[in-house]
Motif scaffolding. Sequence first.
Motif, short mmCIF file in Angstrom:
data_model
loop_
_atom_site.label_atom_id
_atom_site.label_comp_id
_atom_site.label_asym_id
_atom_site.label_seq_id
_atom_site.Cartn_x
_atom_site.Cartn_y
_atom_site.Cartn_z
N ILE A 157 0.84 -1.19 0.00
CA ILE A 157 0.00 0.00 0.00
C ILE A 157 0.88 1.24 0.00
O ILE A 157 2.06 1.18 0.37
CB ILE A 157 -0.95 0.03 1.22
N GLY A 158 0.31 2.36 -0.42
CA GLY A 158 1.09 3.59 -0.44
C GLY A 158 0.30 4.74 -1.00
O GLY A 158 -0.78 4.57 -1.57
N ALA A 159 0.84 5.95 -0.83
CA ALA A 159 0.19 7.16 -1.30
C ALA A 159 0.68 7.50 -2.71
O ALA A 159 1.86 7.37 -3.01
CB ALA A 159 0.48 8.32 -0.35
N MET A 160 -0.24 7.94 -3.54
CA MET A 160 0.10 8.36 -4.90
C MET A 160 0.53 9.82 -4.96
O MET A 160 1.08 10.26 -5.96
CB MET A 160 -1.10 8.14 -5.82
N THR A 161 0.25 10.56 -3.91
CA THR A 161 0.55 11.99 -3.86
C THR A 161 1.23 12.33 -2.54
O THR A 161 1.42 11.46 -1.68
CB THR A 161 -0.73 12.82 -3.99
N THR A 162 1.56 13.61 -2.36
CA THR A 162 2.11 14.08 -1.09
C THR A 162 1.03 14.62 -0.16
O THR A 162 1.33 15.16 0.91
CB THR A 162 3.16 15.19 -1.33
N VAL A 186 4.52 -1.02 3.13
CA VAL A 186 4.16 0.33 2.71
C VAL A 186 5.25 0.85 1.77
O VAL A 186 6.44 0.83 2.11
CB VAL A 186 4.01 1.27 3.92
N SER A 187 4.85 1.30 0.60
CA SER A 187 5.78 1.83 -0.39
C SER A 187 5.89 3.34 -0.25
O SER A 187 4.88 4.02 -0.04
CB SER A 187 5.31 1.48 -1.81
N ASP A 188 7.11 3.86 -0.39
CA ASP A 188 7.29 5.31 -0.38
C ASP A 188 7.25 5.90 -1.79
O ASP A 188 7.44 7.10 -1.96
CB ASP A 188 8.59 5.70 0.33
N ASP A 189 7.01 5.05 -2.80
CA ASP A 189 6.89 5.52 -4.19
C ASP A 189 5.82 4.67 -4.88
O ASP A 189 6.11 3.80 -5.69
CB ASP A 189 8.23 5.41 -4.92
#
Length: 319
Positions: A157-162, A186-189
């Motif tokens: 899982i992770g965020a696509m934006t900041t 959790v992915s940072d990219d």
Amino acid sequence: MNDSPIIAIVGFGSLGALFASLLAPNMPFENLRIVADTERVNRYQQQGLLVNGEPLTLNYVTPNAITTPADLVIVCTKFYQLNDVLPLIESQLGDNTLIVSALNGIASEKVLANTFGDERIVYCVAQQMDAMKNEPHEKNGQNGSQLIYRDHGQLVIGAMTTDSAERARVQQVDSLFNQVNFPHSVSDDMPRQLWGKLMLNTGVNQTVALYQGTFDTVQQAGEAREMFKAAMREVMAVAHAEGVTLTEEDFKKWLAIMDALDPKGMPSMRQDLKAGRRCELDLFAGTIRELGDKHGIDTPVNDSLYDGISALMANNQSG
């Protein structure tokens, strides 16, 4: 486990069954819901499920049986089924319910966000699993379902934006998964992760389907492996044009992930084709061909895969 979250799974193919089998030992029975229409709920209850040969009893529910919203909905259908299951998803929603889509491709989150709001969506990819669901055993005189897997993999899982709100949602799902010991990271990219998985899927799903083989078909040196890798490289070029750089290290990483899977396993498209089901061809070659046209990038390997698999599907239908 009294404070265990409520998790609903919508879509009970190989991925849905796999996730249920991983969650069930760590949650109260009623807190894990397999949500389906009445006909499917009756069938699932009658047939039962074997997981690597062991029976697993699950909480199958219809939408109108829900009284308490879920904390998380995990969507595991095929993309072409997504519109049909939107009411099932909606039946699980409360003010704070989040949605994770484990579907192939890069389009399902947009559909879900357009329907239920961006504020519910957490992006993910499902990777490193080799689960296959079939119907070899009998119970109560009916053919039952069996899930077989060697590698259960994980959800990334992770965020696509900041955006801070999106990152907070990722942290919330991370905490929830930790509560129930669900395999994840959790992915940072996340854009790179999402495109990397699409790169792998475009290569392995389609090549194994075209050659009507198993993971071993592309793990061994030869024509099929070269096609598999060439299809991946076309995705790399398209991703770059879309603003996501996949590096040679990414290529090697995803290649290593595939090479570590059970050689006897099959990707989802091969399983669908073998069973005479509709294939998600438009999510793979269809997407890459369309974006290739958009950016003026030739995609001859994906053109060939699209045509070859389309012919196999046509043969299935005529047969």
